[in-house]
Write a protein that holds these residues in place. Structure first.
Motif, PDB file in Angstrom:
ATOM      1  N   ARG A 148       0.829  -1.213   0.000  1.00 51.65           N
ATOM      2  CA  ARG A 148       0.000   0.000   0.000  1.00 51.65           C
ATOM      3  C   ARG A 148       0.861   1.260   0.000  1.00 51.65           C
ATOM      4  O   ARG A 148       0.517   2.250  -0.625  1.00 51.65           O
ATOM      5  CB  ARG A 148      -0.938  -0.012   1.191  1.00 51.65           C
ATOM      6  CG  ARG A 148      -2.091  -0.964   1.013  1.00 51.65           C
ATOM      7  CD  ARG A 148      -3.070  -0.842   2.162  1.00 51.65           C
ATOM      8  NE  ARG A 148      -4.260  -1.626   1.945  1.00 51.65           N
ATOM      9  CZ  ARG A 148      -4.415  -2.881   2.321  1.00 51.65           C
ATOM     10  NH1 ARG A 148      -3.443  -3.507   2.947  1.00 51.65           N
ATOM     11  NH2 ARG A 148      -5.542  -3.526   2.086  1.00 51.65           N
ATOM     12  N   ARG A 149       1.975   1.229   0.717  1.00 49.78           N
ATOM     13  CA  ARG A 149       2.877   2.392   0.728  1.00 49.78           C
ATOM     14  C   ARG A 149       3.457   2.638  -0.659  1.00 49.78           C
ATOM     15  O   ARG A 149       3.636   3.785  -1.073  1.00 49.78           O
ATOM     16  CB  ARG A 149       4.009   2.190   1.722  1.00 49.78           C
ATOM     17  CG  ARG A 149       3.618   2.481   3.139  1.00 49.78           C
ATOM     18  CD  ARG A 149       4.836   2.332   4.045  1.00 49.78           C
ATOM     19  NE  ARG A 149       4.488   2.550   5.417  1.00 49.78           N
ATOM     20  CZ  ARG A 149       4.615   3.719   6.034  1.00 49.78           C
ATOM     21  NH1 ARG A 149       5.088   4.750   5.389  1.00 49.78           N
ATOM     22  NH2 ARG A 149       4.280   3.846   7.294  1.00 49.78           N
ATOM     23  N   ALA A 168      -4.646   9.617  -2.575  1.00 51.16           N
ATOM     24  CA  ALA A 168      -3.449   9.323  -1.784  1.00 51.16           C
ATOM     25  C   ALA A 168      -3.714   9.545  -0.300  1.00 51.16           C
ATOM     26  O   ALA A 168      -3.274   8.752   0.542  1.00 51.16           O
ATOM     27  CB  ALA A 168      -2.284  10.192  -2.260  1.00 51.16           C
ATOM     28  N   GLU A 169      -4.450  10.596   0.037  1.00 51.15           N
ATOM     29  CA  GLU A 169      -4.769  10.855   1.443  1.00 51.15           C
ATOM     30  C   GLU A 169      -5.637   9.744   2.025  1.00 51.15           C
ATOM     31  O   GLU A 169      -5.441   9.335   3.176  1.00 51.15           O
ATOM     32  CB  GLU A 169      -5.477  12.202   1.585  1.00 51.15           C
ATOM     33  CG  GLU A 169      -4.567  13.379   1.372  1.00 51.15           C
ATOM     34  CD  GLU A 169      -5.309  14.698   1.411  1.00 51.15           C
ATOM     35  OE1 GLU A 169      -6.550  14.711   1.596  1.00 51.15           O
ATOM     36  OE2 GLU A 169      -4.641  15.737   1.258  1.00 51.15           O
ATOM     37  N   LYS A 179       0.909   7.248  -6.353  1.00 50.06           N
ATOM     38  CA  LYS A 179      -0.178   8.226  -6.485  1.00 50.06           C
ATOM     39  C   LYS A 179       0.341   9.641  -6.277  1.00 50.06           C
ATOM     40  O   LYS A 179      -0.023  10.562  -7.000  1.00 50.06           O
ATOM     41  CB  LYS A 179      -1.304   7.944  -5.494  1.00 50.06           C
ATOM     42  CG  LYS A 179      -2.153   6.773  -5.818  1.00 50.06           C
ATOM     43  CD  LYS A 179      -3.112   7.099  -6.920  1.00 50.06           C
ATOM     44  CE  LYS A 179      -3.998   5.888  -7.157  1.00 50.06           C
ATOM     45  NZ  LYS A 179      -4.774   6.017  -8.376  1.00 50.06           N
ATOM     46  N   TYR A 213       0.788   4.223  -2.660  1.00 51.67           N
ATOM     47  CA  TYR A 213       0.636   5.588  -2.143  1.00 51.67           C
ATOM     48  C   TYR A 213       1.711   6.501  -2.744  1.00 51.67           C
ATOM     49  O   TYR A 213       1.409   7.599  -3.216  1.00 51.67           O
ATOM     50  CB  TYR A 213       0.736   5.567  -0.615  1.00 51.67           C
ATOM     51  CG  TYR A 213       0.869   6.912   0.031  1.00 51.67           C
ATOM     52  CD1 TYR A 213      -0.230   7.753   0.147  1.00 51.67           C
ATOM     53  CD2 TYR A 213       2.088   7.342   0.529  1.00 51.67           C
ATOM     54  CE1 TYR A 213      -0.107   9.009   0.751  1.00 51.67           C
ATOM     55  CE2 TYR A 213       2.213   8.577   1.132  1.00 51.67           C
ATOM     56  CZ  TYR A 213       1.113   9.405   1.236  1.00 51.67           C
ATOM     57  OH  TYR A 213       1.242  10.630   1.817  1.00 51.67           O
ATOM     58  N   MET A 246      -5.655   6.627   1.026  1.00 51.32           N
ATOM     59  CA  MET A 246      -4.772   5.471   1.183  1.00 51.32           C
ATOM     60  C   MET A 246      -3.912   5.621   2.431  1.00 51.32           C
ATOM     61  O   MET A 246      -3.658   4.639   3.130  1.00 51.32           O
ATOM     62  CB  MET A 246      -3.891   5.303  -0.051  1.00 51.32           C
ATOM     63  CG  MET A 246      -4.662   4.895  -1.282  1.00 51.32           C
ATOM     64  SD  MET A 246      -3.597   4.710  -2.697  1.00 51.32           S
ATOM     65  CE  MET A 246      -2.819   3.183  -2.275  1.00 51.32           C
ATOM     66  N   TRP A 247      -3.458   6.849   2.718  1.00 52.87           N
ATOM     67  CA  TRP A 247      -2.633   7.078   3.900  1.00 52.87           C
ATOM     68  C   TRP A 247      -3.415   6.777   5.171  1.00 52.87           C
ATOM     69  O   TRP A 247      -2.888   6.206   6.114  1.00 52.87           O
ATOM     70  CB  TRP A 247      -2.100   8.501   3.916  1.00 52.87           C
ATOM     71  CG  TRP A 247      -1.180   8.717   5.060  1.00 52.87           C
ATOM     72  CD1 TRP A 247      -1.409   9.452   6.177  1.00 52.87           C
ATOM     73  CD2 TRP A 247       0.121   8.135   5.226  1.00 52.87           C
ATOM     74  NE1 TRP A 247      -0.323   9.383   7.013  1.00 52.87           N
ATOM     75  CE2 TRP A 247       0.620   8.574   6.459  1.00 52.87           C
ATOM     76  CE3 TRP A 247       0.905   7.295   4.454  1.00 52.87           C
ATOM     77  CZ2 TRP A 247       1.873   8.209   6.935  1.00 52.87           C
ATOM     78  CZ3 TRP A 247       2.146   6.928   4.923  1.00 52.87           C
ATOM     79  CH2 TRP A 247       2.626   7.375   6.145  1.00 52.87           C
TER      80      TRP A 247
END
Length: 59
Positions: free
Chosen positions: A13-14, A43-44, A20, A17, A46-47
Motif C-alpha cells: 500500500r505504501r 493518496a490521502e 499516487k 501511495y 490510502m494514507w
C-alpha cells in the motif's frame, strides 16, 4: 513458523501511495489541477488506511 516470509500488508500500500503522489506531482507540473486534486485525495485516503493498519498491527 515461517512468518518471516509473510509480507507486510502495508508495504504494498505504501508503494501504491508513493506512486499516487508522484502521479499527482506530475499532473500539477502539467497544469492539470483537477487531476492533481483527485490523485491527492486518493493518496490521502490510502494514507488513512495505512495508518489504521499499522495501528492494528501495533496492538
Amino acid at each position: 513458523m515461517f512468518g518471516f516470509f509473510k509480507q507486510s500488508p502495508t508495504k504494498k500500500r505504501r508503494k501504491v501511495y508513493d506512486q499516487k503522489l508522484e502521479e499527482a506531482m506530475l499532473a500539477q507540473r502539467k497544469g492539470d489541477m483537477r487531476s492533481y486534486a483527485m490523485l491527492t485525495a486518493q493518496a490521502e485516503e490510502m494514507w488513512r488506511e495505512i495508518e489504521s493498519l499499522e495501528k492494528q498491527q501495533a496492538d
